[in-house]
Design an enzyme around this catalytic site. Sequence first.
Site, PDB file in Angstrom:
ATOM      1  N   SER A 266       1.352   1.654   1.102  1.00  0.00           N
ATOM      2  CA  SER A 266       0.323   1.051   0.251  1.00  0.00           C
ATOM      3  C   SER A 266      -0.900   0.726   1.084  1.00  0.00           C
ATOM      4  O   SER A 266      -0.825   0.620   2.313  1.00  0.00           O
ATOM      5  CB  SER A 266       0.849  -0.235  -0.386  1.00  0.00           C
ATOM      6  OG  SER A 266       0.818  -1.305   0.543  1.00  0.00           O
ATOM      7  N   ASP A 267      -2.020   0.562   0.428  1.00  0.00           N
ATOM      8  CA  ASP A 267      -3.157  -0.048   1.105  1.00  0.00           C
ATOM      9  C   ASP A 267      -2.855  -1.545   1.234  1.00  0.00           C
ATOM     10  O   ASP A 267      -1.851  -2.046   0.708  1.00  0.00           O
ATOM     11  CB  ASP A 267      -4.444   0.197   0.331  1.00  0.00           C
ATOM     12  CG  ASP A 267      -5.671   0.187   1.241  1.00  0.00           C
ATOM     13  OD1 ASP A 267      -5.616  -0.414   2.324  1.00  0.00           O
ATOM     14  OD2 ASP A 267      -6.699   0.781   0.855  1.00  0.00           O
ATOM     15  N   ALA A 268      -3.708  -2.262   1.940  1.00  0.00           N
ATOM     16  CA  ALA A 268      -3.446  -3.676   2.234  1.00  0.00           C
ATOM     17  C   ALA A 268      -3.223  -4.459   0.940  1.00  0.00           C
ATOM     18  O   ALA A 268      -4.071  -4.478   0.055  1.00  0.00           O
ATOM     19  CB  ALA A 268      -4.619  -4.262   3.014  1.00  0.00           C
TER      20      ALA A 268
END
Length: 539
Positions: A266-268
Amino acid sequence: MAWVAATRDSLSPRDKLAQLFVLLERGTPQEVAEEVRSFRPGGITRIYSDDLFAEIALARDLGTLSAIPLLVSADLEGSRMSLPFGTSVPNPLGLAAIDDVEATSAISTIMAREAHAVGLNWSFTPVIDMNAAWRSAIVGTRSYGSDINKVERHALAQIEAFQANGVAATVKHWPGEGYDDRDQHLVTTVNPLSMPEWEQSFGRLYRKAIENGVLSVMSAHIALPAFVLALDPDAGAEAYRPASLSKVLNEDLLRRELGFNGLIVSDATPMAGMGDWGPRDAVLPEVIISGCDLILFSDDPNADLMRLVKAVADGRLSQERVDEAVTRVLALKATLGLHRDCPEPSIETARHIVASEENRLIAERATARVPTLVKDVRHILPLSPHKTPRVLVYSSGVILPFVPQPLPLSLPERLEREGFIVTVFTPGMEVSPKDFDLVLYLFAEETLLTRSRIFIDWTKLTGSVFGAMQRFWHDMPALMISFGYPYYLHDAPRVPAYVNAYSSSEAMQAAVLEAIMGRQPFSGTSPVDPFVGSEQGKY
């Protein structure tokens, strides 16, 4: 594969879930070691200090703190998104201005070898977003421009160079950023393309990366409503669900249709682009449920771990899905050979590789080719202290995401060493054109996080409303240089001379000096349209 299966099956339920986290580590080596020892995550993203010896010592410690080797990651994007003790290299937009795949391969090889020497084995690059919505402050200098052929050439070169040197590459930001000028740190952004348009652009880029063996994809807080609505015309709000929380985008599109079988990170997860969708108790488990194999960053890892424990207990997150994600996490580690007896990072090896003279010379030659002369309608260049000795400088300084105050640019001091008499404007200063021979505007805003827009704030630059309305370029020669964002001509279309350098590193400032003094040609070509579709800025 045997190691992956045996290791997965030996883990406790708690430790399986802990393997699904990448923790952001900004602290001292002692603080990092303690968190890794107690939490036992699948990986960390290290925000490196400039102390090479301390970072090597930490890298050696990390190998002893967990029975399972760690993924150690960073955003290796060049320029100021680089190892602070490493070789100074151009960012992607700068490399696109050179448009020499061999140069991109050489720079990417330097980045990967130096990273590997300090124990880093995974990078969240290359960025395969495109500069379509030019107001985007988050794509900015991180992409290889607006030409899909150029983006493809350079991204594939970086993937190959990274993975040939022991660093797993990641293509981002799935399903494709650059057509929405907002920032997913602040809001769930939208890829507005139709599926035929998407297939010709981002679909092509992701398919090429997958064909070329990229090991991971970052699923971002970006919606792709065209794909969701094609499956369900009545999807409603679900059409705008971010990919990081979308089984449809991760499993149906990325895995099934594009055939990606590697690791999805995932992104942050602290970003508002995810948090905007719902409370963390609900959405954090959905990251794994929806097909991501790793959760990137957590403000409270133990609380997030308990969120996964509860999701398993109440049936939202199946054990089968947990095991599948753990398998892919371990598989990436095995692909990198982390389960074998590998040589530990050593200060001797690092000193031989990191910021070596050979690397510096390669990077300097590339950097010298980046500065791009966009226009010089009054033939101001090259500069000379004999022709325009007295220089007035307006500058907002180097603006960085995690630094509260702008940093000074060194170009004014470099000009003084060339024999110019330089005055840096400060608010309240009375300015008379008769006192100066040249006005120089310097900006240094590379891609910025949580900035909705990058633009010339004339009032802030000059210190007053009345100063904001003054333009001196009809009274004396004027040159504007951007060490970052390439679109300032939108705010200053009539400035007679304009240079894009894309990066604010010291090496780039030195290269720009050589070019504006006429000792080095301007050989960069614009990887984006600096005139943003308008004829106004060309004159």
